[in-house]
Design an enzyme around this catalytic site. Sequence first.
Site, short mmCIF file in Angstrom:
data_model
loop_
_atom_site.label_atom_id
_atom_site.label_comp_id
_atom_site.label_asym_id
_atom_site.label_seq_id
_atom_site.Cartn_x
_atom_site.Cartn_y
_atom_site.Cartn_z
N GLY A 40 5.32 -16.56 32.49
CA GLY A 40 5.99 -17.50 33.39
C GLY A 40 5.31 -17.56 34.74
O GLY A 40 4.95 -18.63 35.24
N THR A 205 -4.70 -24.70 21.29
CA THR A 205 -5.88 -24.18 21.98
C THR A 205 -6.69 -23.32 21.00
O THR A 205 -6.13 -22.62 20.16
CB THR A 205 -5.51 -23.37 23.23
OG1 THR A 205 -4.76 -22.22 22.85
CG2 THR A 205 -4.70 -24.21 24.22
N LEU A 206 -8.01 -23.41 21.13
CA LEU A 206 -8.90 -22.81 20.13
C LEU A 206 -9.90 -21.87 20.79
O LEU A 206 -11.05 -21.78 20.34
CB LEU A 206 -9.63 -23.93 19.37
CG LEU A 206 -8.74 -25.01 18.73
CD1 LEU A 206 -9.55 -26.25 18.36
CD2 LEU A 206 -8.04 -24.45 17.50
N ASP A 239 -2.51 -19.27 29.66
CA ASP A 239 -1.48 -19.57 30.68
C ASP A 239 -2.05 -20.51 31.75
O ASP A 239 -1.37 -21.43 32.22
CB ASP A 239 -0.98 -18.28 31.34
CG ASP A 239 -0.32 -17.34 30.34
OD1 ASP A 239 0.05 -17.81 29.25
OD2 ASP A 239 -0.18 -16.15 30.66
#
Length: 290
Positions: A40, A205-206, A239
Amino acid sequence: MTVFNLGSINADLVYRVPHLPEPGETLASTSFTRFLGGKGSNMSVAAARAAARVVHIGAVGHGGDWMVDRLTEYGVDTREIVTVSGESGHAVIAVDDHGENSILLFHGANTCLDPEEISGALAQATAEDSFLFQNETNAQREAAEAASLRGMRIIYAAAPFDADAVQDVMPLIDMLVLNEVEAAQLEEATGLSPENLPVKDIVVTLGSKGCRWYETDKGEQIDVPAIQVDPVDTTGAGDTFTGYLVAGLDRGFSMRQSLDLATKAAAIMVTRQGTADVIPDLKDIEDARF
Ligand code: ATP
């Protein structure tokens, strides 16, 4: 326009050790450092560094004031962070000389949120605003319902992965962000690959391969390659990517522009050691001249 981010706030307590402790072993640490962490916090800092207005909704406990101060220092609006009794969320991280780690996570205050207080915080939001959340707090479903009632753009980063939690909020969200492993876990749980999930936009996402955006209502898939860099530490790349993506959309950029911005920010992030404290800002991206 504002990003309201319901998310964890953790102290990352990092101990350097000669080797990871064996069961029953007492081991002296050679150094100790305390960092701001939690998915967060990382996403709030990333979105703020991307010049979005960010209101963080969350909780700290005993001794957590320094984390709220740090978020404020990084440009996050912390007025909706409450202080509850008990311990703040924290991770005890042992790192050995080979860079191997072991992590013990205590959610603490992060899972003591009052759904009524979250709805109260979201009462100031409008349909122009964005609601972002992950899976390190409680009350995700109630919060997503409150955001949905206000017509907000709702983005869910389904990490740490929990198949039940994702399915619980899926009818309420506009966008789902997952990494490759989480996408595979979701497919195993639901039998549905990303293009068939009932969510309008899905971003998988890779890692060093970049990301794939599934625009499910149009049946389209768009690949955005990663930028070639020499990675130093990939912690927090996801993030940073998500915080930047949401900030871009909230600031009125197109999905493609926002994905490009997120890809640049994440590429810089993997060249840096650390998490929230080292998330790049727009100037860093400009200077990198990708
Ligand atoms: P983490 O849990 O480490 O924060 P994640 O597993 O959630 O990350 P990844 O898919 O590893 O997320 O990475 C997110 C984005 O970061 C990728 O889509 C890519 O744009 C960027 N990225 C990750 N690794 C690299 C790399 N080695 N080189 C360049 N960009 C990278």
